[in-house]
Scaffold this active site. Structure first.
Site, PDB file in Angstrom:
ATOM      1  N   SER A   1      15.948 107.561  55.147  1.00 51.15           N
ATOM      2  CA  SER A   1      16.529 106.390  55.802  1.00 51.15           C
ATOM      3  C   SER A   1      15.598 105.217  55.571  1.00 51.15           C
ATOM      4  CB  SER A   1      16.666 106.645  57.312  1.00 51.15           C
ATOM      5  OG  SER A   1      16.939 105.453  58.022  1.00 51.15           O
TER       6      SER A   1
ATOM      7  N   TYR B   1      13.059 109.351  65.428  1.00 55.19           N
ATOM      8  CA  TYR B   1      13.915 109.360  64.235  1.00 55.19           C
ATOM      9  C   TYR B   1      13.146 108.806  63.036  1.00 55.19           C
ATOM     10  CZ  TYR B   1      17.858 108.279  61.157  1.00 55.19           C
ATOM     11  OH  TYR B   1      18.717 108.198  60.073  1.00 55.19           O
TER      12      TYR B   1
END
Length: 253
Positions: free
Chosen positions: A144, A157
């Protein structure tokens, strides 16, 4: 640049929806046999049905990527049915965090790290020996843009996606001379069911998400799928250990 595939086999985890489903479809349209893996059997089988409707050959295998036995059985099933594995897209992931670091819980930490990091590690653990025995192949992991920098109120995350990039780079170096390439895609905000659930209640947040990207919009799942196919293709034969941002220019700011 060659994007030609012929008679090969691809495995996609987290293929029941979103980026995983789009990539499974993209592989099928290139003539690959696709193994669809997902925790949700209904969603996974729906993806297989879509691949069949598109004229592709596909198989669904239910798998919790946090469980060693299930991941091992997934790869055994790939070999049992198709006899080979050429490409793997380790895409299964979760995002459940909504607060600052000190507000996070141990349960959130364990869940995010379990799927996003342990899941990728376990999949590569079983994929790499298969690719070595076969004489080569390619793996793409979903990281990501949160793995390329900071992600306020998503610290766990972000840490998980930094870890995915670390796993990707390390495996790429370890197996470079085995003709195995290992790369990662790093999407920004993409139009998935997860995105819509998060933003449909507040259109202003959706507008803000679009404005985060210099191109003025959020990304499409097919755009990430195209990046995955490129990294698997012969056109990327000299690319390994790379984290490809698919982010509308967000990380260029």
């Amino acid at each position: 640049m060659s994007m030609t595939f012929s008679g090969q086999v691809a495995l996609v985890t987290g293929a029941g929806a979103g980026i995983g489903r789009a990539t499974a479809l993209a592989f099928a349209r290139q003539g690959l046999k696709v193994v669809v893996a997902d925790l949700d059997p209904v969603a996974g089988q729906s993806t297989v049905d879509l691949l069949h409707q598109a004229g592709g050959e596909a198989l669904f295998v239910a798998c919790d990527v946090t469980k060693d036995a299930e991941v091992r059985q997934l790869h055994e099933r790939v070999i049992e049915v198709y006899g080979r594995l050429d490409y793997a897209f380790n895409n299964a992931g979760i995002e459940i965090e909504k607060g600052r670091l000190a507000e996070g819980s141990e349960a959130e930490f364990d869940a995010i790290m379990g799927v996003n990091v342990k899941g990728v590690w376990l999949c590569m653990k079983y994929q790499l020996p298969l690719l070595v025995a076969q004489g080569g192949g390619a793996i793409v992991n979903t990281a990501s843009v949160a793995g390329l920098g900071a992600a306020p109120k998503m610290s766990i995350y972000a840490a998980s996606k930094h870890a995915v990039i670390g796993l990707t780079k390390s495996a790429a170096i370890e197996y470079a001379k085995k003709r195995i390439r290992v790369n990662a895609v790093c999407p920004a905000v993409i139009d998935t069911d997860m995105f819509r659930r998060a933003y449909e209640a507040d259109p202003r947040k959706a507008e803000f998400a679009a404005a985060m990207h210099p191109v003025g919009r959020i990304g499409k799942v097919d755009e990430v799928a195209s990046a995955v196919l490129y990294l698997c293709s012969d056109g990327a034969a000299f690319t390994t250990g790379h984290s490809l941002a698919v982010d509308g220019g967000a990380t260029a700011i």
